[in-house]
Write a protein that holds these residues in place. Structure first.
Motif, PDB file in Angstrom:
ATOM      1  N   ALA A 172       8.426  -0.358  -4.549  1.00 39.28           N
ATOM      2  CA  ALA A 172       7.356  -1.430  -4.633  1.00 39.28           C
ATOM      3  C   ALA A 172       6.262  -0.958  -5.504  1.00 39.28           C
ATOM      4  CB  ALA A 172       7.125  -1.929  -3.291  1.00 39.28           C
ATOM      5  N   LEU A 173       5.450  -1.909  -5.997  1.00 45.13           N
ATOM      6  CA  LEU A 173       4.247  -1.543  -6.765  1.00 45.13           C
ATOM      7  C   LEU A 173       3.011  -2.178  -6.022  1.00 45.13           C
ATOM      8  CD1 LEU A 173       5.814  -2.162 -10.176  1.00 45.13           C
ATOM      9  CD2 LEU A 173       5.098   0.132  -9.531  1.00 45.13           C
ATOM     10  N   VAL A 174       2.044  -1.535  -5.425  1.00 48.37           N
ATOM     11  CA  VAL A 174       0.974  -1.851  -4.909  1.00 48.37           C
ATOM     12  C   VAL A 174      -0.340  -1.338  -4.954  1.00 48.37           C
ATOM     13  CG1 VAL A 174       2.709  -2.098  -2.414  1.00 48.37           C
ATOM     14  CG2 VAL A 174       1.225   0.074  -2.919  1.00 48.37           C
ATOM     15  N   PRO A 175      -1.205  -2.182  -4.815  1.00 44.03           N
ATOM     16  CA  PRO A 175      -2.663  -1.788  -5.121  1.00 44.03           C
ATOM     17  C   PRO A 175      -3.159  -0.690  -4.262  1.00 44.03           C
ATOM     18  CG  PRO A 175      -2.811  -3.914  -3.815  1.00 44.03           C
ATOM     19  CD  PRO A 175      -1.119  -3.469  -4.187  1.00 44.03           C
ATOM     20  N   SER A 176      -4.179  -0.236  -4.659  1.00 44.26           N
ATOM     21  CA  SER A 176      -4.889   0.866  -4.170  1.00 44.26           C
ATOM     22  C   SER A 176      -5.252   0.723  -2.640  1.00 44.26           C
ATOM     23  CB  SER A 176      -5.929   1.557  -4.758  1.00 44.26           C
ATOM     24  OG  SER A 176      -5.657   2.096  -6.165  1.00 44.26           O
ATOM     25  N   TRP A 177      -5.861  -0.499  -2.362  1.00 46.41           N
ATOM     26  CA  TRP A 177      -6.264  -0.776  -1.257  1.00 46.41           C
ATOM     27  C   TRP A 177      -5.109  -0.726   0.005  1.00 46.41           C
ATOM     28  CZ3 TRP A 177      -4.661  -4.869   2.059  1.00 46.41           C
ATOM     29  CH2 TRP A 177      -4.096  -6.006   1.354  1.00 46.41           C
ATOM     30  N   GLN A 180      -4.966   3.038   0.752  1.00 46.60           N
ATOM     31  CA  GLN A 180      -5.973   3.495   1.467  1.00 46.60           C
ATOM     32  C   GLN A 180      -5.975   3.062   3.023  1.00 46.60           C
ATOM     33  OE1 GLN A 180      -8.967   1.834  -1.021  1.00 46.60           O
ATOM     34  NE2 GLN A 180      -8.729   3.285  -2.574  1.00 46.60           N
ATOM     35  N   LYS A 181      -5.521   1.764   3.113  1.00 46.97           N
ATOM     36  CA  LYS A 181      -5.554   1.283   4.708  1.00 46.97           C
ATOM     37  C   LYS A 181      -4.185   1.720   5.350  1.00 46.97           C
ATOM     38  CE  LYS A 181      -8.454  -2.591   4.150  1.00 46.97           C
ATOM     39  NZ  LYS A 181      -8.738  -4.172   4.530  1.00 46.97           N
ATOM     40  N   GLY A 182      -3.177   2.266   4.674  1.00 48.20           N
ATOM     41  CA  GLY A 182      -2.200   2.880   5.440  1.00 48.20           C
ATOM     42  C   GLY A 182      -1.063   1.726   5.332  1.00 48.20           C
ATOM     43  N   VAL A 183      -1.261   0.822   4.811  1.00 41.00           N
ATOM     44  CA  VAL A 183      -0.215  -0.350   5.148  1.00 41.00           C
ATOM     45  C   VAL A 183       1.081   0.048   4.364  1.00 41.00           C
ATOM     46  CG1 VAL A 183       0.448  -2.725   4.338  1.00 41.00           C
ATOM     47  CG2 VAL A 183      -2.205  -2.221   5.005  1.00 41.00           C
ATOM     48  N   ALA A 184       1.038   0.740   3.123  1.00 44.11           N
ATOM     49  CA  ALA A 184       2.330   1.158   2.436  1.00 44.11           C
ATOM     50  C   ALA A 184       3.037   2.069   3.470  1.00 44.11           C
ATOM     51  CB  ALA A 184       1.823   1.928   1.241  1.00 44.11           C
ATOM     52  N   TYR A 189       7.892   3.079   3.381  1.00 41.15           N
ATOM     53  CA  TYR A 189       8.112   3.860   2.288  1.00 41.15           C
ATOM     54  C   TYR A 189       7.508   5.339   2.627  1.00 41.15           C
ATOM     55  CZ  TYR A 189       9.105  -0.283  -0.602  1.00 41.15           C
ATOM     56  OH  TYR A 189       9.819  -1.403  -1.042  1.00 41.15           O
ATOM     57  N   LEU A 190       8.158   6.291   1.947  1.00 43.72           N
ATOM     58  CA  LEU A 190       7.927   7.779   2.195  1.00 43.72           C
ATOM     59  C   LEU A 190       7.249   8.337   1.031  1.00 43.72           C
ATOM     60  CD1 LEU A 190      11.233   8.865   3.809  1.00 43.72           C
ATOM     61  CD2 LEU A 190       9.254   8.066   4.897  1.00 43.72           C
ATOM     62  N   HIS A 191       7.304   7.704  -0.064  1.00 43.53           N
ATOM     63  CA  HIS A 191       6.696   8.597  -1.366  1.00 43.53           C
ATOM     64  C   HIS A 191       5.685   7.435  -2.147  1.00 43.53           C
ATOM     65  CE1 HIS A 191       9.880  11.375  -0.745  1.00 43.53           C
ATOM     66  NE2 HIS A 191      11.096  10.254  -0.659  1.00 43.53           N
ATOM     67  N   ARG A 192       4.703   8.267  -2.556  1.00 45.31           N
ATOM     68  CA  ARG A 192       3.836   7.426  -3.553  1.00 45.31           C
ATOM     69  C   ARG A 192       3.209   8.128  -4.680  1.00 45.31           C
ATOM     70  NH1 ARG A 192      -0.589   7.401   0.958  1.00 45.31           N
ATOM     71  NH2 ARG A 192       1.220   6.866   2.247  1.00 45.31           N
ATOM     72  N   GLU A 193       3.136   7.510  -5.769  1.00 49.39           N
ATOM     73  CA  GLU A 193       2.275   8.194  -6.845  1.00 49.39           C
ATOM     74  C   GLU A 193       1.510   7.123  -7.608  1.00 49.39           C
ATOM     75  OE1 GLU A 193       5.550  11.509  -8.064  1.00 49.39           O
ATOM     76  OE2 GLU A 193       5.605   9.733  -9.457  1.00 49.39           O
ATOM     77  N   ALA A 194       0.337   7.466  -8.020  1.00 49.58           N
ATOM     78  CA  ALA A 194      -0.721   6.682  -8.464  1.00 49.58           C
ATOM     79  C   ALA A 194      -0.080   6.100  -9.959  1.00 49.58           C
ATOM     80  CB  ALA A 194      -1.997   7.368  -8.486  1.00 49.58           C
ATOM     81  N   HIS A 195      -0.904   5.095 -10.599  1.00 52.48           N
ATOM     82  CA  HIS A 195      -0.572   4.659 -11.799  1.00 52.48           C
ATOM     83  C   HIS A 195       0.877   4.443 -11.904  1.00 52.48           C
ATOM     84  CE1 HIS A 195      -4.836   5.836 -11.749  1.00 52.48           C
ATOM     85  NE2 HIS A 195      -4.473   7.138 -11.970  1.00 52.48           N
ATOM     86  N   GLY A 196       1.705   3.669 -11.122  1.00 55.35           N
ATOM     87  CA  GLY A 196       2.815   3.690 -11.448  1.00 55.35           C
ATOM     88  C   GLY A 196       3.174   2.459 -12.314  1.00 55.35           C
ATOM     89  N   SER A 197       2.122   1.615 -12.129  1.00 52.20           N
ATOM     90  CA  SER A 197       2.292   0.358 -13.104  1.00 52.20           C
ATOM     91  C   SER A 197       0.770   0.057 -13.612  1.00 52.20           C
ATOM     92  CB  SER A 197       2.865  -0.828 -12.711  1.00 52.20           C
ATOM     93  OG  SER A 197       3.046  -1.967 -13.470  1.00 52.20           O
ATOM     94  N   ASP A 208      -3.661  -5.201 -13.420  1.00 52.51           N
ATOM     95  CA  ASP A 208      -3.342  -4.433 -12.284  1.00 52.51           C
ATOM     96  C   ASP A 208      -3.087  -2.782 -12.678  1.00 52.51           C
ATOM     97  OD1 ASP A 208      -3.582  -6.421 -10.880  1.00 52.51           O
ATOM     98  OD2 ASP A 208      -1.408  -6.888 -10.509  1.00 52.51           O
ATOM     99  N   ASP A 209      -3.379  -1.804 -11.764  1.00 57.30           N
ATOM    100  CA  ASP A 209      -3.146  -0.642 -11.689  1.00 57.30           C
ATOM    101  C   ASP A 209      -2.602  -0.171 -10.422  1.00 57.30           C
ATOM    102  OD1 ASP A 209      -3.099   2.211 -11.789  1.00 57.30           O
ATOM    103  OD2 ASP A 209      -5.229   2.499 -12.544  1.00 57.30           O
ATOM    104  N   ASP A 210      -1.293  -0.455 -10.279  1.00 60.74           N
ATOM    105  CA  ASP A 210      -0.652  -0.136  -9.008  1.00 60.74           C
ATOM    106  C   ASP A 210       0.022   1.215  -8.735  1.00 60.74           C
ATOM    107  OD1 ASP A 210      -1.382  -2.746  -7.882  1.00 60.74           O
ATOM    108  OD2 ASP A 210       0.673  -3.730  -8.858  1.00 60.74           O
TER     109      ASP A 210
END
Length: 236
Positions: A172-177, A180-184, A189-197, A208-210
């Motif tokens: 998935a592609l999600v906004p920073s908030w 930050q709020k732990g919704v992801a 989901y177990l992995h995350r990296e900034a500036h995916g899209s 967008d910067d997801d």
């Protein structure tokens, strides 16, 4: 693989999530007609417009390659939506898929407006390949937020995606908030990296910067198996 979630485990997993949603007052229905889906999402007050990824005038959303889920309350009013599509990225990778704008448009040269672009900086996107499912357009009505439904809603998408495709990755592609709020994290989901899209579609007012968040096939299988085992043990 011998450790893959079985049909019984997937069924148990999805049914347990459906029961949780019903207790919270949400009943699911699903479909693969994205003209119908767009007619639903376009009438939802307060929801951002559905991106081209799930618009039939922009993307190929053939039956068997994409589906949507709509949740309705006890008065049959829309309370939740989300959608999933699958792409064969065996000849390429997710970063190239995003940057080519083929994640948004079946024919970017014809459909993308002037100045449209996407940059993917997330390093793992270069190695995400094979059968890849995209999970997006997730929305929950404000009066139902904060009730612990995030994992239930995402889980339904996970279970259905596994049953249909057993994808090598789901992302998935999600906004920073949401990070930050732990919704992801709540989604599962177990992995995350900034500036995916870093996506710019000026003609659609999208800038967008997801973050890129994802699960691998073994992780998705294990999530389903573990949850199904807990459900079976609880009921036995």
């Amino acid at each position: 693989m011998h450790d893959d979630a079985t049909a019984l485990e997937v069924s148990t997993y999805i049914c347990s999530l459906d029961r949780k949603a019903r207790k919270a007052g949400v009943r699911f229905r699903m479909g693969d007609d994205f003209e119908e889906y767009l007619s639903i999402t376009s009438k939802i007050a307060g929801k951002y417009p559905t991106f081209p990824n799930f618009r039939p005038d922009c993307s190929q959303l053939e039956p068997g390659k994409a589906f949507w889920v709509v949740g309705e309350d006890r008065f049959s009013k829309v309370a939740h939506v989300q959608a999933v599509r699958v792409d064969d990225l065996a000849p390429t990778n997710l970063a190239d898929h995003l940057e080519s704008l083929k994640a948004c448009y079946v024919d970017p040269a014809r459909h993308a407006g002037p100045g449209s672009s996407c940059v993917c900086v997330a390093p793992t996107a270069r190695i995400i390949s094979g059968i890849v499912a995209y999970h997006g357009d997730l929305w929950l009505r404000s009066d139902l937020r904060g009730r612990g439904l995030a994992r239930t809603l995402a889980g339904v998408a996970f279970g259905l995606a596994w049953a249909k495709w057993s994808p090598d990755f789901i992302y998935a592609l999600v906004p920073s908030w949401l990070i930050q709020k732990g919704v992801a994290d709540q989604y599962g989901y177990l992995h995350r990296e900034a500036h995916g899209s870093v996506l710019s579609l000026p003609d659609r007012d999208i800038e967008d910067d997801d973050w890129l968040i994802w699960l691998t096939q073994p992780e998705l299988s294990q999530l389903i198996k573990s949850s199904a085992t807990e459900t079976i043990e609880r009921l036995s």
